[in-house]
Enzyme design. Structure first.
Site, PDB file in Angstrom:
ATOM      1  CE1 TYR A 166      49.431  51.486  48.583  1.00  0.00           C
ATOM      2  CE2 TYR A 166      49.843  52.144  50.586  1.00  0.00           C
ATOM      3  CZ  TYR A 166      50.388  51.806  49.561  1.00  0.00           C
ATOM      4  OH  TYR A 166      51.366  51.523  49.145  1.00  0.00           O
ATOM      5  CE  LYS A 170      50.853  48.159  49.254  1.00  0.00           C
ATOM      6  NZ  LYS A 170      51.444  47.124  48.235  1.00  0.00           N
TER       7      LYS A 170
HETATM    8  N1  LIG Z   1      56.198  54.712  46.119  1.00  0.00           N
HETATM    9  C1  LIG Z   1      56.112  54.571  47.482  1.00  0.00           C
HETATM   10  O1  LIG Z   1      56.343  55.571  48.098  1.00  0.00           O
HETATM   11  C2  LIG Z   1      55.841  53.082  47.811  1.00  0.00           C
HETATM   12  C3  LIG Z   1      55.819  53.275  49.498  1.00  0.00           C
HETATM   13  C4  LIG Z   1      55.498  51.883  49.997  1.00  0.00           C
HETATM   14  C5  LIG Z   1      55.208  50.734  49.301  1.00  0.00           C
HETATM   15  N2  LIG Z   1      54.945  50.817  47.764  1.00  0.00           N
HETATM   16  C6  LIG Z   1      54.585  49.882  47.017  1.00  0.00           C
HETATM   17  O2  LIG Z   1      55.450  49.478  46.043  1.00  0.00           O
HETATM   18  C7  LIG Z   1      55.101  48.951  44.756  1.00  0.00           C
HETATM   19  C8  LIG Z   1      55.062  49.937  43.383  1.00  0.00           C
HETATM   20  O3  LIG Z   1      54.480  51.093  43.763  1.00  0.00           O
HETATM   21  P1  LIG Z   1      54.952  52.425  42.822  1.00  0.00           P
HETATM   22  O4  LIG Z   1      55.145  53.400  43.806  1.00  0.00           O
HETATM   23  O5  LIG Z   1      55.914  52.012  41.906  1.00  0.00           O
HETATM   24  O6  LIG Z   1      53.754  52.667  41.960  1.00  0.00           O
HETATM   25  P2  LIG Z   1      53.369  52.982  40.633  1.00  0.00           P
HETATM   26  O7  LIG Z   1      54.110  53.898  39.995  1.00  0.00           O
HETATM   27  O8  LIG Z   1      51.747  53.651  40.933  1.00  0.00           O
HETATM   28  O9  LIG Z   1      53.314  51.652  39.700  1.00  0.00           O
HETATM   29  C9  LIG Z   1      52.265  50.651  40.061  1.00  0.00           C
HETATM   30  C10 LIG Z   1      52.467  49.640  38.990  1.00  0.00           C
HETATM   31  O10 LIG Z   1      51.363  48.652  39.514  1.00  0.00           O
HETATM   32  C11 LIG Z   1      50.373  48.444  38.306  1.00  0.00           C
HETATM   33  N3  LIG Z   1      49.142  47.897  38.524  1.00  0.00           N
HETATM   34  C12 LIG Z   1      48.171  48.596  39.060  1.00  0.00           C
HETATM   35  N4  LIG Z   1      46.839  47.819  39.070  1.00  0.00           N
HETATM   36  C13 LIG Z   1      47.323  46.517  38.407  1.00  0.00           C
HETATM   37  C14 LIG Z   1      46.771  45.615  38.192  1.00  0.00           C
HETATM   38  N5  LIG Z   1      45.386  45.170  38.395  1.00  0.00           N
HETATM   39  N6  LIG Z   1      47.426  44.548  37.486  1.00  0.00           N
HETATM   40  C15 LIG Z   1      48.519  44.387  36.892  1.00  0.00           C
HETATM   41  N7  LIG Z   1      49.404  45.683  37.248  1.00  0.00           N
HETATM   42  C16 LIG Z   1      48.868  46.669  38.188  1.00  0.00           C
HETATM   43  C17 LIG Z   1      50.497  49.610  37.389  1.00  0.00           C
HETATM   44  O11 LIG Z   1      50.111  49.554  36.150  1.00  0.00           O
HETATM   45  P3  LIG Z   1      49.258  50.981  35.234  1.00  0.00           P
HETATM   46  O12 LIG Z   1      50.396  51.669  34.624  1.00  0.00           O
HETATM   47  O13 LIG Z   1      48.716  50.103  34.133  1.00  0.00           O
HETATM   48  O14 LIG Z   1      48.357  51.369  36.214  1.00  0.00           O
HETATM   49  C18 LIG Z   1      51.979  50.235  37.461  1.00  0.00           C
HETATM   50  O15 LIG Z   1      52.721  49.446  36.797  1.00  0.00           O
HETATM   51  C19 LIG Z   1      53.228  49.081  45.213  1.00  0.00           C
HETATM   52  O16 LIG Z   1      53.004  47.596  45.838  1.00  0.00           O
HETATM   53  C20 LIG Z   1      53.399  49.941  46.236  1.00  0.00           C
HETATM   54  O17 LIG Z   1      52.008  49.969  47.281  1.00  0.00           O
HETATM   55  C21 LIG Z   1      55.409  52.070  47.189  1.00  0.00           C
END
Ligand SMILES: NC(=O)c1ccc[n+]([C@@H]2O[C@H](COP(=O)([O-])OP(=O)(O)OC[C@H]3O[C@@H](n4cnc5c(N)ncnc54)[C@H](OP(=O)(O)O)[C@@H]3O)[C@@H](O)[C@H]2O)c1
Length: 243
Positions: A166, A170
């Site tokens: 991961y 990034k």
């Molecule tokens: N949460 C944090 O603390 C955090 C910190 C730093 C960065 N981020 C970044 O922020 C972004 C959003 O993260 P989040 O925390 O909201 O994650 P999340 O709740 O796990 O949501 C991830 C989303 O991505 C979708 N996804 C995964 N694989 C996919 C694919 N092949 N095609 C289309 N959609 C896909 C998932 O769909 P499904 O429901 O179908 O699986 C879900 O809608 C990500 O890029 C993550 O790396 C998050």
């Protein structure tokens, strides 16, 4: 409503992407809510439509080039352009019980397929539509975990947080952002990398400190930057992060 901006958020059926869709739509933007699963996308979009927001589901699996092409063809047909692309979809698949050197190649490949190659494929496919916008904006969801500087600085807040596939995915998103920003430097399009914060989502997991509405703020800010805004920057809530 010819002048309404059009935004696409990938992975917007839940988490930060869903909230980003909500906040952009609340600002009067037409939001295409990307989801790889049609039923989840429809359910998420109808929740936001119930709030009187102009949110429309669109099927997009960033691992499936045909689904990206179909989505772009629909946007072209319905709107003729795209103003904002939020590359939000991502996965974290590392096995927390394994050391850096022990993560399987399968994990590395699957992570890069979604977080890096899926993001690049989506960007390439939508770039012609972004070029038709008066001011195209691309936001690549990165993470502070992509910072090579902080990973190699003992005592930094992420020094001990090694989920390598991961994290390195990034770092690659950051590097791609800088490369693409160079190409786009004299165009109407700006591309930046966002760290949303450590946010209480399925991916953020237990221990996350930020609420989801705050976690969407950096994406929304970067989607709306003006002509004098950054291009090729790596930001969290307006602050630059070390690459
Ligand atoms: N949460 C944090 O603390 C955090 C910190 C730093 C960065 N981020 C970044 O922020 C972004 C959003 O993260 P989040 O925390 O909201 O994650 P999340 O709740 O796990 O949501 C991830 C989303 O991505 C979708 N996804 C995964 N694989 C996919 C694919 N092949 N095609 C289309 N959609 C896909 C998932 O769909 P499904 O429901 O179908 O699986 C879900 O809608 C990500 O890029 C993550 O790396 C998050």
């Amino acid at each position: 409503m010819k002048d309404k901006k059009i935004a696409l958020v990938t992975g917007a059926n839940k988490g930060i992407g869903f909230e980003t869709a909500r906040q952009l739509a609340a600002l009067g933007i037409t939001v295409l809510l990307g989801a790889r699963d049609a039923a989840k996308g429809e359910a998420a979009a109808s929740r936001l439509r119930a709030e009187n927001l102009d949110v429309r589901p669109i099927i997009i699996d960033v691992n499936d080039p045909e689904s990206i092409k179909r989505a772009a063809a629909r946007v072209e047909k319905e709107f003729g352009r795209l103003d904002i692309l939020i590359n939000n979809a991502a996965v974290m698949l590392d096995d927390g019980k394994k050391k850096v050197s022990e993560q399987s190649l399968e994990t590395w490949r699957r992570t890069f397929d979604t977080n890096v190659f899926g993001l690049i494929a989506t960007t390439q496919t939508f770039l012609p539509l972004l070029r038709k916008s008066e001011s195209g904006r691309i936001v690549n969801l990165s993470s502070i975990l992509g910072s090579i500087t902080l990973h190699s600085t003992p005592g930094s807040p992420i020094y001990d947080f090694k989920v390598p596939a991961y994290n390195v995915s990034k770092s690659a998103v950051n590097a791609y952002t800088a490369q693409l920003a160079y190409e786009l430097r004299d165009s109407n399009i700006k591309v930046n990398a966002a760290h949303p914060g450590w946010v209480k989502t399925d991916l953020g997991g237990e221990g996350a400190v930020m609420e989801i509405p705050d976690g969407a703020k950096t994406s929304v800010e970067l989607a709306l930057i003006g002509e004098d805004g950054p291009n090729g920057a790596y930001l969290h809530l307006g602050e630059r992060l070390p690459w």
